[in-house]
Design a protein around this motif. Structure first.
Motif, PDB file in Angstrom:
ATOM      1  N   ASP A 172       0.823  -1.218   0.000  1.00 20.75           N
ATOM      2  CA  ASP A 172       0.000   0.000   0.000  1.00 20.75           C
ATOM      3  C   ASP A 172       0.851   1.259   0.000  1.00 20.75           C
ATOM      4  OD1 ASP A 172      -2.516   1.266  -0.027  1.00 20.75           O
ATOM      5  OD2 ASP A 172      -2.405   1.631   2.135  1.00 20.75           O
ATOM      6  N   SER A 173       2.082   1.145  -0.481  1.00 22.11           N
ATOM      7  CA  SER A 173       2.986   2.294  -0.418  1.00 22.11           C
ATOM      8  C   SER A 173       2.588   3.414  -1.370  1.00 22.11           C
ATOM      9  CB  SER A 173       4.411   1.854  -0.748  1.00 22.11           C
ATOM     10  OG  SER A 173       4.503   1.472  -2.109  1.00 22.11           O
ATOM     11  N   PHE A 174       1.918   3.068  -2.475  1.00 18.74           N
ATOM     12  CA  PHE A 174       1.517   4.022  -3.516  1.00 18.74           C
ATOM     13  C   PHE A 174       2.739   4.631  -4.204  1.00 18.74           C
ATOM     14  CE2 PHE A 174      -1.522   7.482  -4.997  1.00 18.74           C
ATOM     15  CZ  PHE A 174      -2.337   6.596  -5.689  1.00 18.74           C
ATOM     16  N   GLU A 175       3.843   3.903  -4.155  1.00 20.31           N
ATOM     17  CA  GLU A 175       5.060   4.336  -4.839  1.00 20.31           C
ATOM     18  C   GLU A 175       5.140   3.719  -6.229  1.00 20.31           C
ATOM     19  OE1 GLU A 175       8.208   4.874  -1.152  1.00 20.31           O
ATOM     20  OE2 GLU A 175       8.006   2.910  -2.110  1.00 20.31           O
ATOM     21  N   VAL A 176       5.756   4.431  -7.137  1.00 18.56           N
ATOM     22  CA  VAL A 176       6.010   3.920  -8.487  1.00 18.56           C
ATOM     23  C   VAL A 176       7.416   4.349  -8.908  1.00 18.56           C
ATOM     24  CG1 VAL A 176       3.589   3.909  -9.239  1.00 18.56           C
ATOM     25  CG2 VAL A 176       4.976   5.974  -9.551  1.00 18.56           C
ATOM     26  N   PRO A 177       8.007   3.639  -9.858  1.00 22.38           N
ATOM     27  CA  PRO A 177       9.302   4.107 -10.375  1.00 22.38           C
ATOM     28  C   PRO A 177       9.122   5.258 -11.355  1.00 22.38           C
ATOM     29  CG  PRO A 177       8.624   2.115 -11.515  1.00 22.38           C
ATOM     30  CD  PRO A 177       7.588   2.368 -10.458  1.00 22.38           C
ATOM     31  N   VAL A 178      10.043   6.199 -11.309  1.00 16.95           N
ATOM     32  CA  VAL A 178      10.129   7.177 -12.390  1.00 16.95           C
ATOM     33  C   VAL A 178      10.548   6.416 -13.639  1.00 16.95           C
ATOM     34  CG1 VAL A 178      11.547   9.082 -13.267  1.00 16.95           C
ATOM     35  CG2 VAL A 178      10.641   9.164 -10.941  1.00 16.95           C
ATOM     36  N   PRO A 179       9.827   6.574 -14.753  1.00 19.00           N
ATOM     37  CA  PRO A 179      10.197   5.831 -15.960  1.00 19.00           C
ATOM     38  C   PRO A 179      11.668   6.048 -16.323  1.00 19.00           C
ATOM     39  CG  PRO A 179       8.047   6.806 -16.229  1.00 19.00           C
ATOM     40  CD  PRO A 179       8.602   7.356 -14.944  1.00 19.00           C
ATOM     41  N   THR A 180      12.385   4.948 -16.382  1.00 18.68           N
ATOM     42  CA  THR A 180      13.839   4.987 -16.549  1.00 18.68           C
ATOM     43  C   THR A 180      14.273   3.860 -17.482  1.00 18.68           C
ATOM     44  OG1 THR A 180      14.159   5.886 -14.315  1.00 18.68           O
ATOM     45  CG2 THR A 180      16.045   4.762 -15.314  1.00 18.68           C
ATOM     46  N   THR A 181      15.249   4.140 -18.314  1.00 20.16           N
ATOM     47  CA  THR A 181      15.829   3.112 -19.174  1.00 20.16           C
ATOM     48  C   THR A 181      17.345   3.155 -19.031  1.00 20.16           C
ATOM     49  OG1 THR A 181      14.000   3.309 -20.759  1.00 20.16           O
ATOM     50  CG2 THR A 181      16.001   2.228 -21.529  1.00 20.16           C
ATOM     51  N   LEU A 182      17.925   1.974 -18.843  1.00 19.23           N
ATOM     52  CA  LEU A 182      19.367   1.835 -18.663  1.00 19.23           C
ATOM     53  C   LEU A 182      19.936   0.896 -19.716  1.00 19.23           C
ATOM     54  CD1 LEU A 182      19.388   0.931 -14.839  1.00 19.23           C
ATOM     55  CD2 LEU A 182      19.530   3.236 -15.806  1.00 19.23           C
ATOM     56  N   LEU A 183      21.046   1.264 -20.303  1.00 17.81           N
ATOM     57  CA  LEU A 183      21.818   0.322 -21.108  1.00 17.81           C
ATOM     58  C   LEU A 183      22.971  -0.160 -20.246  1.00 17.81           C
ATOM     59  CD1 LEU A 183      22.340  -1.110 -23.828  1.00 17.81           C
ATOM     60  CD2 LEU A 183      23.855   0.803 -24.411  1.00 17.81           C
ATOM     61  N   VAL A 184      23.052  -1.469 -20.054  1.00 14.19           N
ATOM     62  CA  VAL A 184      24.068  -2.073 -19.202  1.00 14.19           C
ATOM     63  C   VAL A 184      24.905  -3.016 -20.059  1.00 14.19           C
ATOM     64  CG1 VAL A 184      24.467  -3.434 -17.120  1.00 14.19           C
ATOM     65  CG2 VAL A 184      22.437  -1.984 -17.280  1.00 14.19           C
ATOM     66  N   ASP A 185      26.219  -2.833 -20.066  1.00 12.27           N
ATOM     67  CA  ASP A 185      27.044  -3.704 -20.899  1.00 12.27           C
ATOM     68  C   ASP A 185      27.187  -5.078 -20.244  1.00 12.27           C
ATOM     69  OD1 ASP A 185      29.178  -3.675 -19.040  1.00 12.27           O
ATOM     70  OD2 ASP A 185      30.249  -2.077 -20.080  1.00 12.27           O
ATOM     71  N   LYS A 186      27.790  -6.001 -20.946  1.00 14.33           N
ATOM     72  CA  LYS A 186      27.818  -7.390 -20.494  1.00 14.33           C
ATOM     73  C   LYS A 186      28.630  -7.595 -19.221  1.00 14.33           C
ATOM     74  CE  LYS A 186      31.584  -8.639 -23.645  1.00 14.33           C
ATOM     75  NZ  LYS A 186      31.964  -9.505 -24.792  1.00 14.33           N
ATOM     76  N   THR A 187      29.424  -6.587 -18.847  1.00 15.76           N
ATOM     77  CA  THR A 187      30.179  -6.683 -17.593  1.00 15.76           C
ATOM     78  C   THR A 187      29.403  -6.109 -16.414  1.00 15.76           C
ATOM     79  OG1 THR A 187      31.307  -4.542 -17.759  1.00 15.76           O
ATOM     80  CG2 THR A 187      32.305  -6.416 -18.918  1.00 15.76           C
ATOM     81  N   GLY A 188      28.196  -5.598 -16.668  1.00 10.95           N
ATOM     82  CA  GLY A 188      27.379  -5.053 -15.595  1.00 10.95           C
ATOM     83  C   GLY A 188      27.561  -3.569 -15.342  1.00 10.95           C
ATOM     84  N   ILE A 189      28.259  -2.880 -16.247  1.00  7.77           N
ATOM     85  CA  ILE A 189      28.470  -1.446 -16.101  1.00  7.77           C
ATOM     86  C   ILE A 189      27.359  -0.690 -16.835  1.00  7.77           C
ATOM     87  CG2 ILE A 189      30.010   0.511 -16.534  1.00  7.77           C
ATOM     88  CD1 ILE A 189      30.993  -1.482 -14.418  1.00  7.77           C
TER      89      ILE A 189
END
Length: 215
Positions: A172-189
């Motif tokens: 019941d937090s009523f929280e949502v994520p701010v729409p975000t997009t991440l590109l993460v390389d294969k090493t996790g960066i």
């Protein structure tokens, strides 16, 4: 198919023209407030290591960051929920370019605070061919600095439209994520970040494809 910006703009214009005042006024006020007050400095930056996660997919299977990174680079997009038309537009446009991302060796991943039962419905409705993971309680999104506490003024609006977030999200937090997009390389960066508190704006898949070509 119309471009994503055109479709988003048309959807916003339709809302402003047709939505009843009991919904339009508090929604517009909340949107203006988050745009004005969201702390962008807390958002994960390019060059950072993606925090580890283990989240359930739409079939209730646990999926970890390491599982996904073992297949290569990731384009991770956070969406607020299937009740959000702007989110559905963004997911639809990503799905339309899934083969182009695959050709670049990039796996698409969507993350939502909604429970797996709800994300399964979204996956089926939009015919998504990429993983949709449930970040219950927005715990992973919080590590990235992209959580928005929606104001209580929106609760009656959600109830009126039948969007039961406590049931959909399991809290019941009523929280949502701010729409975000991440590109993460294969090493996790993390290589690129798009985070916009104005949820009517979304990253164009064409821009994301440009990111992937620089990997």
């Amino acid at each position: 198919m119309p471009g994503i910006k055109e479709e988003l703009s048309a959807t916003l214009a339709g809302f402003q023209k047709n939505a009843p005042d009991f919904a339009k006024l508090p929604i517009n006020a909340a949107r203006a407030d988050v745009v004005a007050t969201f702390d962008r400095s807390g958002v994960i930056q390019g060059g950072a290591t993606l925090p580890e996660f283990e989240l359930k997919d739409a079939t209730d299977k646990l999926v970890s960051a390491n599982d996904l990174l073992s297949q290569g680079a990731l384009l991770i997009t956070f969406y607020r929920g299937s009740w959000c038309p702007f989110c559905n537009i963004a997911l639809h446009h990503l799905q339309a370019r899934i083969d182009d991302f695959a050709a670049q060796g990039v796996t698409l991943v969507a993350i939502t605070p909604e429970l797996p039962d709800t994300s399964l419905t979204t996956t089926e409705k939009l015919d998504l061919k990429f993983p949709v993971l449930s970040d219950v309680g927005n715990n992973f999104a919080r590590k990235l600095g992209i959580v928005w506490q929606q104001p209580d003024s929106l609760r009656p609006v959600f109830e009126k439209f039948g969007h039961n977030l406590p049931k959909r999200n399991g809290d019941d937090s009523f929280e949502v994520p701010v729409p975000t997009t991440l590109l993460v390389d294969k090493t996790g960066i993390v290589r690129n970040v798009f985070a916009d508190p104005d949820y009517t704006n979304r990253l164009d898949p064409e821009v994301a494809l440009g990111w992937t070509k620089a990997l």
